[in-house]
Design a protein around this motif. Structure first.
Motif, PDB file in Angstrom:
ATOM      1  N   THR A   1     -56.525 -48.221  22.940  1.00 48.11           N
ATOM      2  CA  THR A   1     -56.701 -48.881  24.221  1.00 48.11           C
ATOM      3  C   THR A   1     -57.891 -49.843  24.131  1.00 48.11           C
ATOM      4  OG1 THR A   1     -57.158 -48.541  26.574  1.00 48.11           O
ATOM      5  CG2 THR A   1     -58.219 -47.021  25.061  1.00 48.11           C
ATOM      6  N   ALA A   2     -57.942 -50.794  25.035  1.00 48.19           N
ATOM      7  CA  ALA A   2     -59.095 -51.690  25.111  1.00 48.19           C
ATOM      8  C   ALA A   2     -60.059 -51.261  26.206  1.00 48.19           C
ATOM      9  CB  ALA A   2     -58.642 -53.126  25.348  1.00 48.19           C
ATOM     10  N   GLY A   3     -59.767 -50.148  26.849  1.00 46.03           N
ATOM     11  CA  GLY A   3     -60.673 -49.660  27.876  1.00 46.03           C
ATOM     12  C   GLY A   3     -60.918 -50.703  28.953  1.00 46.03           C
ATOM     13  N   ARG A   4     -62.163 -51.045  29.160  1.00 43.88           N
ATOM     14  CA  ARG A   4     -62.558 -51.979  30.224  1.00 43.88           C
ATOM     15  C   ARG A   4     -62.607 -53.440  29.770  1.00 43.88           C
ATOM     16  NH1 ARG A   4     -67.414 -47.977  31.997  1.00 43.88           N
ATOM     17  NH2 ARG A   4     -66.066 -46.257  32.609  1.00 43.88           N
ATOM     18  N   LEU A   5     -62.233 -53.696  28.523  1.00 40.84           N
ATOM     19  CA  LEU A   5     -62.181 -55.083  28.048  1.00 40.84           C
ATOM     20  C   LEU A   5     -61.028 -55.821  28.718  1.00 40.84           C
ATOM     21  CD1 LEU A   5     -62.720 -54.536  24.212  1.00 40.84           C
ATOM     22  CD2 LEU A   5     -64.420 -55.228  25.910  1.00 40.84           C
ATOM     23  N   ARG A   6     -61.060 -57.137  28.682  1.00 41.89           N
ATOM     24  CA  ARG A   6     -59.982 -57.945  29.251  1.00 41.89           C
ATOM     25  C   ARG A   6     -58.764 -57.993  28.334  1.00 41.89           C
ATOM     26  NH1 ARG A   6     -63.158 -63.238  30.490  1.00 41.89           N
ATOM     27  NH2 ARG A   6     -61.062 -64.071  30.660  1.00 41.89           N
ATOM     28  N   ALA A   7     -58.910 -57.518  27.118  1.00 38.72           N
ATOM     29  CA  ALA A   7     -57.811 -57.506  26.149  1.00 38.72           C
ATOM     30  C   ALA A   7     -56.866 -56.340  26.439  1.00 38.72           C
ATOM     31  CB  ALA A   7     -58.368 -57.371  24.735  1.00 38.72           C
ATOM     32  N   GLY A   8     -55.668 -56.420  25.862  1.00 38.31           N
ATOM     33  CA  GLY A   8     -54.708 -55.339  26.015  1.00 38.31           C
ATOM     34  C   GLY A   8     -54.975 -54.172  25.087  1.00 38.31           C
ATOM     35  N   HIS A   9     -55.424 -54.466  23.873  1.00 42.09           N
ATOM     36  CA  HIS A   9     -55.675 -53.435  22.867  1.00 42.09           C
ATOM     37  C   HIS A   9     -56.886 -53.824  22.027  1.00 42.09           C
ATOM     38  CE1 HIS A   9     -51.324 -53.049  23.615  1.00 42.09           C
ATOM     39  NE2 HIS A   9     -51.526 -51.765  23.404  1.00 42.09           N
ATOM     40  N   VAL A  10     -57.453 -52.818  21.366  1.00 43.66           N
ATOM     41  CA  VAL A  10     -58.434 -53.065  20.319  1.00 43.66           C
ATOM     42  C   VAL A  10     -57.791 -52.638  19.009  1.00 43.66           C
ATOM     43  CG1 VAL A  10     -60.679 -52.433  19.336  1.00 43.66           C
ATOM     44  CG2 VAL A  10     -60.450 -52.746  21.810  1.00 43.66           C
ATOM     45  N   ILE A  11     -57.835 -53.525  18.032  1.00 47.04           N
ATOM     46  CA  ILE A  11     -57.377 -53.206  16.685  1.00 47.04           C
ATOM     47  C   ILE A  11     -58.629 -53.015  15.842  1.00 47.04           C
ATOM     48  CG2 ILE A  11     -56.119 -53.994  14.652  1.00 47.04           C
ATOM     49  CD1 ILE A  11     -54.375 -55.692  16.595  1.00 47.04           C
ATOM     50  N   HIS A  12     -58.824 -51.793  15.371  1.00 42.34           N
ATOM     51  CA  HIS A  12     -59.996 -51.453  14.575  1.00 42.34           C
ATOM     52  C   HIS A  12     -59.657 -51.656  13.101  1.00 42.34           C
ATOM     53  CE1 HIS A  12     -61.671 -49.366  18.124  1.00 42.34           C
ATOM     54  NE2 HIS A  12     -60.401 -49.085  18.353  1.00 42.34           N
ATOM     55  N   THR A  13     -60.514 -52.354  12.383  1.00 39.03           N
ATOM     56  CA  THR A  13     -60.343 -52.513  10.943  1.00 39.03           C
ATOM     57  C   THR A  13     -61.694 -52.339  10.270  1.00 39.03           C
ATOM     58  OG1 THR A  13     -59.329 -53.870   9.211  1.00 39.03           O
ATOM     59  CG2 THR A  13     -60.608 -55.047  10.890  1.00 39.03           C
ATOM     60  N   VAL A  14     -61.673 -51.785   9.084  1.00 36.26           N
ATOM     61  CA  VAL A  14     -62.916 -51.516   8.360  1.00 36.26           C
ATOM     62  C   VAL A  14     -63.030 -52.507   7.207  1.00 36.26           C
ATOM     63  CG1 VAL A  14     -64.243 -49.819   7.058  1.00 36.26           C
ATOM     64  CG2 VAL A  14     -62.776 -49.072   8.955  1.00 36.26           C
ATOM     65  N   GLY A  15     -63.980 -53.416   7.332  1.00 33.36           N
ATOM     66  CA  GLY A  15     -64.216 -54.387   6.274  1.00 33.36           C
ATOM     67  C   GLY A  15     -65.032 -53.791   5.149  1.00 33.36           C
ATOM     68  N   PRO A  16     -64.950 -54.413   3.990  1.00 34.60           N
ATOM     69  CA  PRO A  16     -65.748 -53.955   2.855  1.00 34.60           C
ATOM     70  C   PRO A  16     -67.184 -54.448   2.952  1.00 34.60           C
ATOM     71  CG  PRO A  16     -64.449 -55.854   2.219  1.00 34.60           C
ATOM     72  CD  PRO A  16     -64.046 -55.514   3.625  1.00 34.60           C
ATOM     73  N   VAL A  17     -68.091 -53.670   2.381  1.00 36.88           N
ATOM     74  CA  VAL A  17     -69.469 -54.120   2.209  1.00 36.88           C
ATOM     75  C   VAL A  17     -69.454 -55.100   1.034  1.00 36.88           C
ATOM     76  CG1 VAL A  17     -71.812 -53.398   1.584  1.00 36.88           C
ATOM     77  CG2 VAL A  17     -70.418 -51.965   3.105  1.00 36.88           C
ATOM     78  N   HIS A  18     -70.113 -56.231   1.181  1.00 40.69           N
ATOM     79  CA  HIS A  18     -70.143 -57.218   0.110  1.00 40.69           C
ATOM     80  C   HIS A  18     -70.861 -56.665  -1.108  1.00 40.69           C
ATOM     81  CE1 HIS A  18     -71.581 -60.775  -2.111  1.00 40.69           C
ATOM     82  NE2 HIS A  18     -70.355 -61.178  -1.869  1.00 40.69           N
ATOM     83  N   SER A  19     -70.356 -57.016  -2.274  1.00 36.50           N
ATOM     84  CA  SER A  19     -70.978 -56.609  -3.538  1.00 36.50           C
ATOM     85  C   SER A  19     -71.059 -57.809  -4.464  1.00 36.50           C
ATOM     86  CB  SER A  19     -70.135 -55.509  -4.202  1.00 36.50           C
ATOM     87  OG  SER A  19     -70.588 -55.271  -5.513  1.00 36.50           O
ATOM     88  N   ALA A  20     -72.221 -58.030  -5.042  1.00 37.28           N
ATOM     89  CA  ALA A  20     -72.373 -59.122  -6.003  1.00 37.28           C
ATOM     90  C   ALA A  20     -71.766 -58.763  -7.352  1.00 37.28           C
ATOM     91  CB  ALA A  20     -73.853 -59.460  -6.176  1.00 37.28           C
ATOM     92  N   SER A  21     -71.548 -57.474  -7.598  1.00 36.68           N
ATOM     93  CA  SER A  21     -71.056 -57.040  -8.910  1.00 36.68           C
ATOM     94  C   SER A  21     -69.576 -56.642  -8.923  1.00 36.68           C
ATOM     95  CB  SER A  21     -71.890 -55.867  -9.412  1.00 36.68           C
ATOM     96  OG  SER A  21     -71.789 -54.775  -8.523  1.00 36.68           O
ATOM     97  N   GLU A  22     -68.942 -56.565  -7.749  1.00 36.98           N
ATOM     98  CA  GLU A  22     -67.534 -56.157  -7.675  1.00 36.98           C
ATOM     99  C   GLU A  22     -66.804 -57.048  -6.680  1.00 36.98           C
ATOM    100  OE1 GLU A  22     -64.928 -52.294  -6.156  1.00 36.98           O
ATOM    101  OE2 GLU A  22     -67.087 -52.108  -6.384  1.00 36.98           O
ATOM    102  N   ASP A  23     -65.660 -57.600  -7.073  1.00 40.38           N
ATOM    103  CA  ASP A  23     -64.876 -58.468  -6.194  1.00 40.38           C
ATOM    104  C   ASP A  23     -64.088 -57.613  -5.211  1.00 40.38           C
ATOM    105  OD1 ASP A  23     -63.388 -60.364  -4.904  1.00 40.38           O
ATOM    106  OD2 ASP A  23     -62.255 -60.999  -6.681  1.00 40.38           O
ATOM    107  N   ARG A  24     -64.489 -57.652  -3.963  1.00 45.19           N
ATOM    108  CA  ARG A  24     -63.824 -56.883  -2.913  1.00 45.19           C
ATOM    109  C   ARG A  24     -63.071 -57.790  -1.944  1.00 45.19           C
ATOM    110  NH1 ARG A  24     -68.978 -52.857  -1.816  1.00 45.19           N
ATOM    111  NH2 ARG A  24     -68.825 -51.758  -3.815  1.00 45.19           N
ATOM    112  N   SER A  25     -62.810 -59.031  -2.352  1.00 50.03           N
ATOM    113  CA  SER A  25     -62.178 -59.998  -1.456  1.00 50.03           C
ATOM    114  C   SER A  25     -60.774 -59.571  -1.023  1.00 50.03           C
ATOM    115  CB  SER A  25     -62.168 -61.394  -2.072  1.00 50.03           C
ATOM    116  OG  SER A  25     -61.537 -61.379  -3.325  1.00 50.03           O
ATOM    117  N   GLU A  26     -60.049 -58.864  -1.875  1.00 47.63           N
ATOM    118  CA  GLU A  26     -58.711 -58.399  -1.487  1.00 47.63           C
ATOM    119  C   GLU A  26     -58.800 -57.383  -0.350  1.00 47.63           C
ATOM    120  OE1 GLU A  26     -54.889 -57.895  -0.772  1.00 47.63           O
ATOM    121  OE2 GLU A  26     -55.754 -59.549  -1.929  1.00 47.63           O
TER     122      GLU A  26
END
Length: 172
Positions: free
Chosen positions: A72-97
């Motif tokens: 749910t988006a609760g009290r936001l004006r949006a219909g839904h919240v889509i939660h996604t977990v991004g990667p922590v950037h790493s200078a030694s490992e390519d996490r772009s995918e």
């Protein structure tokens, strides 16, 4: 399915009137800093309650990096919240995918919801340390290559530097 129209907005993602807003969540789904904290604060306790239900069920160990899930988006004006977990950037490992997967998975969830407008932040470009220019490149390229029913992807960028980085990618 087709490629969505890309719109840039400088502002606060919690102010967006869209079918879905994307939360740059942490894997716990229980709130945090940055965009995640702002969405939980403004959306109210309904979002946290929905996230706790997810944690009590299929996502007991948290949401994996690169995946997405809706609440749910609760009290936001949006219909839904889509939660996604991004990667922590790493200078030694390519996490772009993994970062690209956040956008693809969020659009997949949006399609399941029937969402036509989706507002995204610059995933991983805050406390997760992803360089803004590269975050913009990955975000815009992934959305342009997506096969989705979403008509408009709105990148909601908190400051001028982020807006300029995304503008440079959408003008190309």
């Amino acid at each position: 399915m087709s490629t969505p129209t890309i719109t840039l907005v400088r502002g606060d993602i919690t102010d967006q009137d869209a079918d879905a807003v994307v939360n740059a969540a942490n894997s716990s789904l229980l709130g945090g800093g940055g965009v995640d904290g702002a969405i939980h604060r403004r959306g109210g306790p309904e979002i946290l309650a929905a996230c706790r239900e997810l944690r009590a069920g299929h996502y007991g160990k948290g949401l994996p990096t690169g995946r997405a899930v809706a609440t749910t988006a609760g009290r936001l004006r949006a219909g839904h919240v889509i939660h996604t977990v991004g990667p922590v950037h790493s200078a030694s490992e390519d996490r772009s995918e993994l970062l690209a997967s956040c956008y693809r998975e969020s659009l997949r969830v949006a399609d399941e919801l029937g969402a036509r407008t989706v507002a995204f932040p610059a995933i991983s470009a805050g406390i997760y340390g992803w360089p803004m220019d590269d975050a913009a490149r990955i975000a815009v390229t992934t959305v342009r290559e997506a096969d989705t029913d979403v008509a408009e992807v709105r990148f909601v960028l908190f400051d001028e530097a982020a807006y300029e980085a995304f503008a440079a990618r959408t003008d190309a």
